[in-house]
Design an enzyme around this catalytic site. Structure first.
Site, PDB file in Angstrom:
ATOM      1  N   THR A 117       0.816  -1.207   0.000  1.00  0.00           N
ATOM      2  CA  THR A 117       0.000   0.000   0.000  1.00  0.00           C
ATOM      3  C   THR A 117       0.853   1.261   0.000  1.00  0.00           C
ATOM      4  O   THR A 117       1.966   1.271   0.566  1.00  0.00           O
ATOM      5  CB  THR A 117      -0.903   0.027   1.250  1.00  0.00           C
ATOM      6  OG1 THR A 117      -1.519   1.309   1.352  1.00  0.00           O
ATOM      7  CG2 THR A 117      -0.112  -0.203   2.531  1.00  0.00           C
ATOM      8  N   TYR A 141      -2.176   0.374   9.828  1.00  0.00           N
ATOM      9  CA  TYR A 141      -2.382  -0.321   8.553  1.00  0.00           C
ATOM     10  C   TYR A 141      -1.100  -0.274   7.720  1.00  0.00           C
ATOM     11  O   TYR A 141      -0.596  -1.305   7.259  1.00  0.00           O
ATOM     12  CB  TYR A 141      -3.546   0.335   7.793  1.00  0.00           C
ATOM     13  CG  TYR A 141      -3.679  -0.142   6.378  1.00  0.00           C
ATOM     14  CD1 TYR A 141      -4.048  -1.449   6.102  1.00  0.00           C
ATOM     15  CD2 TYR A 141      -3.428   0.717   5.307  1.00  0.00           C
ATOM     16  CE1 TYR A 141      -4.156  -1.889   4.791  1.00  0.00           C
ATOM     17  CE2 TYR A 141      -3.543   0.284   4.002  1.00  0.00           C
ATOM     18  CZ  TYR A 141      -3.899  -1.016   3.737  1.00  0.00           C
ATOM     19  OH  TYR A 141      -3.998  -1.456   2.453  1.00  0.00           O
TER      20      TYR A 141
HETATM   21  N1  UFG Z   1     -13.078  10.565   2.559  1.00  0.00           N
HETATM   22  C1  UFG Z   1     -14.076  11.473   2.871  1.00  0.00           C
HETATM   23  N2  UFG Z   1     -15.320  10.991   3.165  1.00  0.00           N
HETATM   24  C2  UFG Z   1     -15.627   9.678   3.170  1.00  0.00           C
HETATM   25  C3  UFG Z   1     -14.599   8.747   2.852  1.00  0.00           C
HETATM   26  C4  UFG Z   1     -13.339   9.232   2.552  1.00  0.00           C
HETATM   27  O1  UFG Z   1     -13.828  12.681   2.899  1.00  0.00           O
HETATM   28  O2  UFG Z   1     -16.762   9.314   3.478  1.00  0.00           O
HETATM   29  C5  UFG Z   1     -11.753  11.062   2.231  1.00  0.00           C
HETATM   30  C6  UFG Z   1     -10.675  10.554   3.169  1.00  0.00           C
HETATM   31  O3  UFG Z   1     -10.591  11.342   4.321  1.00  0.00           O
HETATM   32  C7  UFG Z   1      -9.443  10.639   2.273  1.00  0.00           C
HETATM   33  C8  UFG Z   1      -9.990  10.345   0.869  1.00  0.00           C
HETATM   34  O4  UFG Z   1     -11.404  10.570   0.967  1.00  0.00           O
HETATM   35  O5  UFG Z   1      -8.948  11.921   2.279  1.00  0.00           O
HETATM   36  C9  UFG Z   1      -9.776   8.936   0.418  1.00  0.00           C
HETATM   37  O6  UFG Z   1     -10.189   8.071   1.474  1.00  0.00           O
HETATM   38  P1  UFG Z   1     -10.436   6.536   1.264  1.00  0.00           P
HETATM   39  O7  UFG Z   1     -10.973   6.000   2.556  1.00  0.00           O
HETATM   40  O8  UFG Z   1     -11.208   6.310   0.030  1.00  0.00           O
HETATM   41  O9  UFG Z   1      -9.016   5.938   0.988  1.00  0.00           O
HETATM   42  P2  UFG Z   1      -7.659   6.146   1.809  1.00  0.00           P
HETATM   43  O10 UFG Z   1      -6.951   7.282   1.151  1.00  0.00           O
HETATM   44  O11 UFG Z   1      -7.833   6.188   3.268  1.00  0.00           O
HETATM   45  O12 UFG Z   1      -6.982   4.763   1.564  1.00  0.00           O
HETATM   46  C10 UFG Z   1      -6.098   4.660   0.600  1.00  0.00           C
HETATM   47  C11 UFG Z   1      -5.845   3.218   0.240  1.00  0.00           C
HETATM   48  C12 UFG Z   1      -4.902   2.612   1.153  1.00  0.00           C
HETATM   49  C13 UFG Z   1      -3.774   3.553   1.425  1.00  0.00           C
HETATM   50  C14 UFG Z   1      -4.245   4.834   1.989  1.00  0.00           C
HETATM   51  C15 UFG Z   1      -3.106   5.744   2.391  1.00  0.00           C
HETATM   52  O13 UFG Z   1      -7.046   2.465   0.200  1.00  0.00           O
HETATM   53  O14 UFG Z   1      -4.410   1.406   0.587  1.00  0.00           O
HETATM   54  O15 UFG Z   1      -4.981   5.396   1.002  1.00  0.00           O
HETATM   55  O16 UFG Z   1      -3.560   6.768   3.219  1.00  0.00           O
HETATM   56  F1  UFG Z   1      -2.986   2.998   2.313  1.00  0.00           F
END
Ligand code: UFG
Length: 330
Positions: A117, A141
């Site tokens: 990741t 994670y």
């Molecule tokens: N977000 C919102 N509202 C929501 C869901 C997400 O504003 O309801 C935002 C999050 O705060 C973030 C962005 O959208 O800024 C993306 O969030 P996701 O949950 O879709 O994904 P992540 O960025 O947390 O996760 C991804 C990958 C992981 C990786 C991670 C690193 O799925 O494998 O990024 O931070 F590790």
């Protein structure tokens, strides 16, 4: 020649199984169905229900099926959950991966492909972030996955094992033939949440933080279509089979979109606005994360075909509609 896919009933794993069976490979899936779905697995693959930490079972599957490559997806994937339950994440993602790698080595399986990741980079000093950038995860994670990368690195140095670790950026979208997609009902990922909101399954959605140092104040991510991610795994398998050496590769397009860009794309695909509310920052979120993705193209020969945020979102929304009909019918 059989490929063992752990977590093959999950979102990304099920797409890998489809790609492998489409390519004529024999596939056995090891999945405990804790978050995955049996229906998501191609009927052309065999399913063994069980845990990757069960070494006796994994050894039996590998020796009985003549497994010569392992593609390891099984694990926990929600960044905020890992902040709330770090030991659960280290157990699932690190301890069980160690058990699987040990079986792989004992059984002399030569090739291992690992779902890593972009979270291993933490808050990068600059973007795009390359494979040799500092590794400083800010969530359990990310740490749990990085430790597995290190176990693979050290095992490859010590034993007859070559591995590829693919560092995923933000995976999204669905199989264009409608055979699989992101199906976890309580998924927290942005595109899924926005699509569920568009379909009225949630009355609103939150934007976690609008005060980041980014162009519109919301977090920026590199969204990669699940099929392009999977083609990188297939390329990695061919690379290893062709004598390629162990390595770590970013998987993303090298382009960033903000949370608001994504929501706009979902509103365009759905043809109406959704109720979006401002919420505080979410723990463990880096402000921006964009892949430096030259290495995967140059060394694995990766050629993405689906680099289009609107298309990714349209596919995700179509899949969400399909799930809704499926659940309504059940
Ligand atoms: N977000 C919102 N509202 C929501 C869901 C997400 O504003 O309801 C935002 C999050 O705060 C973030 C962005 O959208 O800024 C993306 O969030 P996701 O949950 O879709 O994904 P992540 O960025 O947390 O996760 C991804 C990958 C992981 C990786 C991670 C690193 O799925 O494998 O990024 O931070 F590790």
């Amino acid at each position: 020649m059989t490929v063992l896919v752990t977590g093959g009933a999950g979102y990304i794993g099920s797409h890998m199984v489809l790609a492998l069976v489409d390519a004529g490979e024999d596939v056995v899936v090891l999945d405990n169905l804790s978050t995955g779905f049996q229906w998501a697995i191609s009927p052309k693959a065999e399913l063994v229900i069980g845990d990757i930490g069960d070494q006796e079972l994994a050894a039996r599957v590998i020796s009985e099926r003549g497994v010569n490559a392992i593609v390891h997806f099984a694990g926990s994937i929600v960044v905020p959950d890992s902040v709330a339950d770090p030991l659960g994440y280290y157990s699932n993602n690190t301890v069980k991966s160690r058990a699987l790698i040990e079986v792989c080595v004992h059984q002399k399986v030569p090739h291992f492909i690992f779902s890593s990741t972009a979270a291993v980079y933490g808050i990068p000093v600059g973007n795009p972030v390359y494979e040799d950038s500092d590794l400083a995860p800010i969530s359990p994670y990310g740490s749990s996955k990085l430790m597995t990368e290190w176990m693979l690195r050290d095992s490859a140095a010590a034993y007859d094992l070559e591995y590829v670790a693919l560092r995923y950026f933000n995976v999204a979208g669905a199989d264009p033939q409608g055979r699989s997609g992101q199906s976890t009902p309580r998924a927290t990922h942005l595109i899924k949440v926005a699509c569920q909101t568009m379909l009225g399954q949630r009355d609103h959605m939150d934007v976690f933080g609008k005060d980041y140092d980014t162009p519109d104040g919301t977090c920026v991510r590199d969204y990669i279509h699940v099929c392009d991610l999977i083609s990188a795994h297939v390329d990695a398998l061919m690379y290893l089979r062709g004598g390629g050496h162990s390595g770590v590769f970013n998987c993303g397009y090298g382009e960033g979109y903000s949370v608001l860009d994504v929501i706009k794309s979902v509103e365009k695909a759905g043809g109406k606005p959704i109720d979006v509310r401002d919420a505080p920052r979410r723990a463990g979120d880096p402000p921006a994360l964009i892949a430096g993705a030259d290495k995967v193209r140059a060394e694995l020969g990766w050629q993405p075909q689906h680099n289009d945020l609107d298309k990714i979102v349209e596919g995700a929304l179509a899949w969400e509609r399909h799930l809704q009909l499926r659940n309504d019918a059940a």
